[in-house]
Design a protein around this motif. Sequence first.
Motif, PDB file in Angstrom:
ATOM      1  N   VAL A 279       0.843  -1.204   0.000  1.00 47.02           N
ATOM      2  CA  VAL A 279       0.000   0.000   0.000  1.00 47.02           C
ATOM      3  C   VAL A 279       0.873   1.247   0.000  1.00 47.02           C
ATOM      4  O   VAL A 279       0.630   2.210  -0.742  1.00 47.02           O
ATOM      5  N   HIS A 280       1.920   1.245   0.812  1.00 49.52           N
ATOM      6  CA  HIS A 280       2.828   2.396   0.872  1.00 49.52           C
ATOM      7  C   HIS A 280       3.539   2.603  -0.467  1.00 49.52           C
ATOM      8  O   HIS A 280       3.747   3.743  -0.901  1.00 49.52           O
ATOM      9  N   LEU A 281       3.907   1.506  -1.133  1.00 50.19           N
ATOM     10  CA  LEU A 281       4.598   1.623  -2.421  1.00 50.19           C
ATOM     11  C   LEU A 281       3.669   2.177  -3.499  1.00 50.19           C
ATOM     12  O   LEU A 281       4.097   2.972  -4.343  1.00 50.19           O
TER      13      LEU A 281
ATOM     14  N   GLN B 251       2.004   6.857  -6.852  1.00 44.34           N
ATOM     15  CA  GLN B 251       1.020   7.873  -7.214  1.00 44.34           C
ATOM     16  C   GLN B 251       1.494   9.274  -6.854  1.00 44.34           C
ATOM     17  O   GLN B 251       1.233  10.233  -7.582  1.00 44.34           O
ATOM     18  N   ARG B 252       2.222   9.375  -5.754  1.00 42.80           N
ATOM     19  CA  ARG B 252       2.698  10.687  -5.294  1.00 42.80           C
ATOM     20  C   ARG B 252       3.844  11.193  -6.165  1.00 42.80           C
ATOM     21  O   ARG B 252       3.883  12.358  -6.545  1.00 42.80           O
ATOM     22  N   GLU B 253       4.800  10.308  -6.488  1.00 40.91           N
ATOM     23  CA  GLU B 253       5.995  10.719  -7.224  1.00 40.91           C
ATOM     24  C   GLU B 253       5.866  10.536  -8.731  1.00 40.91           C
ATOM     25  O   GLU B 253       6.715  11.018  -9.491  1.00 40.91           O
TER      26      GLU B 253
ATOM     27  N   ILE C 203       5.875  -1.516  -9.454  1.00 43.62           N
ATOM     28  CA  ILE C 203       4.718  -0.646  -9.647  1.00 43.62           C
ATOM     29  C   ILE C 203       5.089   0.478 -10.611  1.00 43.62           C
ATOM     30  O   ILE C 203       6.110   1.138 -10.425  1.00 43.62           O
ATOM     31  N   SER C 204       4.271   0.671 -11.622  1.00 46.31           N
ATOM     32  CA  SER C 204       4.526   1.713 -12.622  1.00 46.31           C
ATOM     33  C   SER C 204       3.276   2.552 -12.810  1.00 46.31           C
ATOM     34  O   SER C 204       2.162   2.017 -12.850  1.00 46.31           O
ATOM     35  N   PRO C 205       3.443   3.853 -12.933  1.00 46.68           N
ATOM     36  CA  PRO C 205       2.275   4.711 -13.179  1.00 46.68           C
ATOM     37  C   PRO C 205       1.829   4.618 -14.639  1.00 46.68           C
ATOM     38  O   PRO C 205       2.648   4.393 -15.529  1.00 46.68           O
TER      39      PRO C 205
ATOM     40  N   PRO D 208      -3.378   9.599 -15.312  1.00 45.53           N
ATOM     41  CA  PRO D 208      -2.823  10.037 -14.029  1.00 45.53           C
ATOM     42  C   PRO D 208      -3.582   9.442 -12.851  1.00 45.53           C
ATOM     43  O   PRO D 208      -4.820   9.416 -12.834  1.00 45.53           O
ATOM     44  N   GLY D 209      -2.848   8.955 -11.893  1.00 50.58           N
ATOM     45  CA  GLY D 209      -3.452   8.386 -10.692  1.00 50.58           C
ATOM     46  C   GLY D 209      -3.611   6.885 -10.741  1.00 50.58           C
ATOM     47  O   GLY D 209      -3.809   6.250  -9.702  1.00 50.58           O
ATOM     48  N   PHE D 210      -3.519   6.278 -11.928  1.00 48.96           N
ATOM     49  CA  PHE D 210      -3.632   4.836 -12.057  1.00 48.96           C
ATOM     50  C   PHE D 210      -2.242   4.198 -12.015  1.00 48.96           C
ATOM     51  O   PHE D 210      -1.290   4.722 -12.592  1.00 48.96           O
TER      52      PHE D 210
END
Length: 399
Positions: A86-88, A93-95, A120-122, A127-129
């Motif tokens: 969850v933190h990752l 999403q933040r960075e 994990i990749s954005p 955006p946001g996914f």
Amino acid sequence: MTKSSVSGNSRKKLAITSDRYGPLSLDENSESLSVLNSLTDPVFVVGPDKAIVFVNQSAEQFLQSSKVVLVGSLLSAHFSEDSQIVHLIEQTQREESSVAEYGVRLETPRIGTHLVAVVISPMHDRPGFSVVTLQQQSIARKIDHQLVHRNAARSITAMGAMLAHEVKNPLSGIRGAAQLLELSAGEDDRQLTKLICDEADRIVTLVDRIEMFSDTRPMQREAVNIHEVLAHVRLLAETGFGQNVKFTEKYDPSLPEVYGNRDLLIQAFLNLIKNAVEALGKEGGDVTLTTSYQQGVRMRLQGGNERMDLPLLVTVEDNGPGISADLHEHLFDPFVTTKSGGKGLGLALVSKVVEEHGGVIELQSVPRSTKFSVSLPLVPKDLRNKKINYTDSELRDPS
């Protein structure tokens, strides 16, 4: 808060919608969905509100729930809020950048306990996914093996310190006594005293090689151009032990500098290339040196919470007969060798050097292709463009 939902016939089409980002759909019969469902690694997509909006078939099996149950449910329904995954996802999403974490423990009453690597990749066009991939065995096992290699290097470190004290000192006395006997010995006896001196020197040379492992002084680090290191090692090989070998270079010229020790890196890659050349035998063959950048790979250092980026990948590959699968897990242990007359210290030394750099070394070997891959850290942002050296204690997380 933006809300993700599932609309349409879930058996025919998956539609990821939100009031802010618009629809994203995957037809059940599309090639893209077929490829995702063919993957053995679990893959799922999380929306801005931490709702699961897509899962492949492997993710259904891993989470032990059907797509109908998973899609639209919140991440908190499957993982605790303080879970590392969850933190990752929040960090991604933040960075808005990819992140990979090895040795992540996922534990819930439904799925039990799993040690995985999380990548994990954005989705840059959404955006946001975030796209989450779980690698259950391959990378996690490599990291586990790396920790075994480190323990092996530490064991020989302790043994090297012991041998230097308990063996070299008596040997010097034995050699001195033999030299005194030689002064008054006859011709036949002098051959024996010479044999004693020669064998004492041979043992001292072996102990000196092992004693290199007992050097625990802080390693001096600086910005190192890995291509200059490889060019130096290749020149040494071509003018010496590798004259009958064809060397091929596949370099990424845009790579940033490694954060390490130039002399130790030369020593490590010289050992790897020498092993590759010797594996090819007298008939020769091909040795390929490759450098590349692997985005977002990070490893948590053993014994602490510090994480280090390891984006620089260097591989040494030969087309020799390969290494027996029985030796793969123990090849970096001291005194394990595939060569007749070999001491089994070269790869143990390589493992120690890679460990001191906070890196990872991996082995992949099949007939006609043996590849050693070394992942190394780049220079931290706050230390770039500085010419002075830094010790390990001054390393900081560059993120």
